[in-house]
Design a protein around this motif. Structure first.
Motif, PDB file in Angstrom:
ATOM      1  N   VAL A  54      50.507 -36.465  -4.857  1.00  0.00           N
ATOM      2  CA  VAL A  54      49.420 -35.488  -4.878  1.00  0.00           C
ATOM      3  C   VAL A  54      49.816 -34.284  -4.027  1.00  0.00           C
ATOM      4  O   VAL A  54      50.380 -34.449  -2.941  1.00  0.00           O
ATOM      5  CB  VAL A  54      48.112 -36.115  -4.336  1.00  0.00           C
ATOM      6  CG1 VAL A  54      46.953 -35.139  -4.444  1.00  0.00           C
ATOM      7  CG2 VAL A  54      47.788 -37.413  -5.070  1.00  0.00           C
ATOM      8  N   ALA A  55      49.518 -33.082  -4.500  1.00  0.00           N
ATOM      9  CA  ALA A  55      49.780 -31.845  -3.755  1.00  0.00           C
ATOM     10  C   ALA A  55      48.461 -31.278  -3.251  1.00  0.00           C
ATOM     11  O   ALA A  55      47.462 -31.271  -3.970  1.00  0.00           O
ATOM     12  CB  ALA A  55      50.480 -30.824  -4.643  1.00  0.00           C
ATOM     13  N   PHE A  56      48.485 -30.787  -2.012  1.00  0.00           N
ATOM     14  CA  PHE A  56      47.310 -30.176  -1.390  1.00  0.00           C
ATOM     15  C   PHE A  56      47.676 -28.780  -0.889  1.00  0.00           C
ATOM     16  O   PHE A  56      48.779 -28.569  -0.376  1.00  0.00           O
ATOM     17  CB  PHE A  56      46.848 -31.013  -0.183  1.00  0.00           C
ATOM     18  CG  PHE A  56      46.215 -32.318  -0.546  1.00  0.00           C
ATOM     19  CD1 PHE A  56      44.840 -32.442  -0.626  1.00  0.00           C
ATOM     20  CD2 PHE A  56      47.003 -33.427  -0.814  1.00  0.00           C
ATOM     21  CE1 PHE A  56      44.252 -33.648  -0.963  1.00  0.00           C
ATOM     22  CE2 PHE A  56      46.428 -34.638  -1.155  1.00  0.00           C
ATOM     23  CZ  PHE A  56      45.061 -34.753  -1.232  1.00  0.00           C
ATOM     24  N   PRO A  57      46.743 -27.845  -0.970  1.00  0.00           N
ATOM     25  CA  PRO A  57      47.013 -26.501  -0.465  1.00  0.00           C
ATOM     26  C   PRO A  57      47.018 -26.427   1.061  1.00  0.00           C
ATOM     27  O   PRO A  57      47.512 -25.456   1.624  1.00  0.00           O
ATOM     28  CB  PRO A  57      45.895 -25.652  -1.069  1.00  0.00           C
ATOM     29  CG  PRO A  57      44.796 -26.615  -1.370  1.00  0.00           C
ATOM     30  CD  PRO A  57      45.451 -27.933  -1.652  1.00  0.00           C
ATOM     31  N   THR A  58      46.474 -27.462   1.719  1.00  0.00           N
ATOM     32  CA  THR A  58      46.463 -27.478   3.187  1.00  0.00           C
ATOM     33  C   THR A  58      46.809 -28.869   3.700  1.00  0.00           C
ATOM     34  O   THR A  58      46.503 -29.885   3.065  1.00  0.00           O
ATOM     35  CB  THR A  58      45.081 -27.107   3.764  1.00  0.00           C
ATOM     36  OG1 THR A  58      44.144 -28.143   3.440  1.00  0.00           O
ATOM     37  CG2 THR A  58      44.600 -25.762   3.241  1.00  0.00           C
ATOM     38  N   ALA A  59      47.431 -28.909   4.874  1.00  0.00           N
ATOM     39  CA  ALA A  59      47.718 -30.189   5.521  1.00  0.00           C
ATOM     40  C   ALA A  59      46.424 -30.885   5.918  1.00  0.00           C
ATOM     41  O   ALA A  59      46.305 -32.112   5.796  1.00  0.00           O
ATOM     42  CB  ALA A  59      48.601 -29.966   6.749  1.00  0.00           C
ATOM     43  N   ALA A  60      45.443 -30.114   6.359  1.00  0.00           N
ATOM     44  CA  ALA A  60      44.163 -30.702   6.753  1.00  0.00           C
ATOM     45  C   ALA A  60      43.513 -31.434   5.585  1.00  0.00           C
ATOM     46  O   ALA A  60      42.979 -32.538   5.751  1.00  0.00           O
ATOM     47  CB  ALA A  60      43.223 -29.626   7.295  1.00  0.00           C
ATOM     48  N   GLY A  61      43.565 -30.856   4.396  1.00  0.00           N
ATOM     49  CA  GLY A  61      43.000 -31.497   3.216  1.00  0.00           C
ATOM     50  C   GLY A  61      43.685 -32.821   2.915  1.00  0.00           C
ATOM     51  O   GLY A  61      43.029 -33.818   2.590  1.00  0.00           O
ATOM     52  N   ALA A  62      45.003 -32.844   3.036  1.00  0.00           N
ATOM     53  CA  ALA A  62      45.756 -34.080   2.794  1.00  0.00           C
ATOM     54  C   ALA A  62      45.418 -35.146   3.837  1.00  0.00           C
ATOM     55  O   ALA A  62      45.245 -36.321   3.495  1.00  0.00           O
ATOM     56  CB  ALA A  62      47.252 -33.794   2.799  1.00  0.00           C
ATOM     57  N   LEU A  63      45.307 -34.741   5.088  1.00  0.00           N
ATOM     58  CA  LEU A  63      44.982 -35.698   6.152  1.00  0.00           C
ATOM     59  C   LEU A  63      43.586 -36.281   5.982  1.00  0.00           C
ATOM     60  O   LEU A  63      43.383 -37.484   6.137  1.00  0.00           O
ATOM     61  CB  LEU A  63      45.116 -35.033   7.518  1.00  0.00           C
ATOM     62  CG  LEU A  63      46.544 -34.731   7.954  1.00  0.00           C
ATOM     63  CD1 LEU A  63      46.547 -33.827   9.179  1.00  0.00           C
ATOM     64  CD2 LEU A  63      47.312 -36.004   8.207  1.00  0.00           C
ATOM     65  N   VAL A  64      42.632 -35.432   5.649  1.00  0.00           N
ATOM     66  CA  VAL A  64      41.265 -35.918   5.446  1.00  0.00           C
ATOM     67  C   VAL A  64      41.225 -36.846   4.227  1.00  0.00           C
ATOM     68  O   VAL A  64      40.587 -37.899   4.255  1.00  0.00           O
ATOM     69  CB  VAL A  64      40.265 -34.748   5.303  1.00  0.00           C
ATOM     70  CG1 VAL A  64      38.892 -35.242   4.887  1.00  0.00           C
ATOM     71  CG2 VAL A  64      40.168 -33.980   6.619  1.00  0.00           C
ATOM     72  N   ALA A  65      41.921 -36.477   3.153  1.00  0.00           N
ATOM     73  CA  ALA A  65      41.965 -37.325   1.961  1.00  0.00           C
ATOM     74  C   ALA A  65      42.588 -38.674   2.281  1.00  0.00           C
ATOM     75  O   ALA A  65      42.093 -39.716   1.820  1.00  0.00           O
ATOM     76  CB  ALA A  65      42.742 -36.631   0.846  1.00  0.00           C
ATOM     77  N   ALA A  66      43.649 -38.693   3.074  1.00  0.00           N
ATOM     78  CA  ALA A  66      44.286 -39.954   3.455  1.00  0.00           C
ATOM     79  C   ALA A  66      43.320 -40.829   4.253  1.00  0.00           C
ATOM     80  O   ALA A  66      43.201 -42.033   4.000  1.00  0.00           O
ATOM     81  CB  ALA A  66      45.550 -39.679   4.266  1.00  0.00           C
ATOM     82  N   ARG A  67      42.629 -40.225   5.195  1.00  0.00           N
ATOM     83  CA  ARG A  67      41.662 -40.985   5.994  1.00  0.00           C
ATOM     84  C   ARG A  67      40.536 -41.518   5.113  1.00  0.00           C
ATOM     85  O   ARG A  67      40.167 -42.687   5.198  1.00  0.00           O
ATOM     86  CB  ARG A  67      41.084 -40.125   7.119  1.00  0.00           C
ATOM     87  CG  ARG A  67      40.179 -40.957   8.054  1.00  0.00           C
ATOM     88  CD  ARG A  67      39.380 -40.113   9.021  1.00  0.00           C
ATOM     89  NE  ARG A  67      38.338 -39.422   8.254  1.00  0.00           N
ATOM     90  CZ  ARG A  67      38.042 -38.132   8.367  1.00  0.00           C
ATOM     91  NH1 ARG A  67      38.681 -37.381   9.220  1.00  0.00           N
ATOM     92  NH2 ARG A  67      37.096 -37.594   7.641  1.00  0.00           N
ATOM     93  N   GLU A  68      40.004 -40.673   4.238  1.00  0.00           N
ATOM     94  CA  GLU A  68      38.933 -41.111   3.346  1.00  0.00           C
ATOM     95  C   GLU A  68      39.401 -42.231   2.417  1.00  0.00           C
ATOM     96  O   GLU A  68      38.649 -43.174   2.146  1.00  0.00           O
ATOM     97  CB  GLU A  68      38.408 -39.938   2.519  1.00  0.00           C
ATOM     98  CG  GLU A  68      37.570 -38.971   3.318  1.00  0.00           C
ATOM     99  CD  GLU A  68      37.027 -37.828   2.470  1.00  0.00           C
ATOM    100  OE1 GLU A  68      37.155 -37.864   1.218  1.00  0.00           O
ATOM    101  OE2 GLU A  68      36.460 -36.895   3.060  1.00  0.00           O
TER     102      GLU A  68
END
Length: 107
Positions: free
Chosen positions: A65-79
Motif C-alpha cells: 500500500v502507498a500513502f502520501p504521508t508517513a503519518a497516514g501509514a503509521l495510523v493505518a498500521a496502528r488501526e
C-alpha cells in the motif's frame, strides 16, 4: 484511487504479511482460515482507505500500500493491528518512506 492518483514525491510504502499463515491454515482448517483471511482483508483495507492509502497490490495474504504521508501509514498500521486484536490472524507490518519517481507497476 486510479493509478494517475498514486502519491508522488515523498511516499510511504506499507507492507503486510500474516504471521504463521501455513500453521494457522492447518490449525483452523481451510474453511475457517478462509473466513478469517477474508475478515483480515476487510479490516486492513478499511484502515488503509481511511488513512489515504492506495492498494498497489496483493500477493497471497500480503498487502503493498502507498500513502502520501508517513503519518497516514503509521495510523493505518496502528488501526489495522488494533482491528485484528483478538482475531486468529496477526500481521507483521513494514513501513518505508522514499522519494517516488516510479513504481514497478507503472506503465
Amino acid at each position: 484511487m486510479s493509478r494517475a492518483k498514486l502519491p508522488t514525491g515523498t511516499v510511504t510504502f506499507l507492507f503486510t504479511d500474516v504471521e504463521g499463515s501455513t500453521r494457522l491454515l492447518h490449525e483452523l482448517g481451510a474453511t475457517l482460515y478462509g473466513r478469517a483471511l477474508g475478515e483480515h482483508r476487510r479490516l486492513l483495507r478499511t484502515a488503509f482507505a481511511r488513512n489515504g492509502g492506495f492498494e498497489v497490490g496483493t500477493e497471497g495474504d500480503a498487502f503493498f500500500v502507498a500513502f502520501p504521508t508517513a503519518a497516514g501509514a503509521l495510523v493505518a498500521a496502528r488501526e489495522a493491528q488494533e482491528a485484528l486484536a483478538g482475531a486468529p490472524i496477526r500481521v507483521r507490518i513494514g513501513i518505508h518512506t522514499v522519494h517516488r519517481t516510479s513504481l514497478p507497476t507503472d506503465t
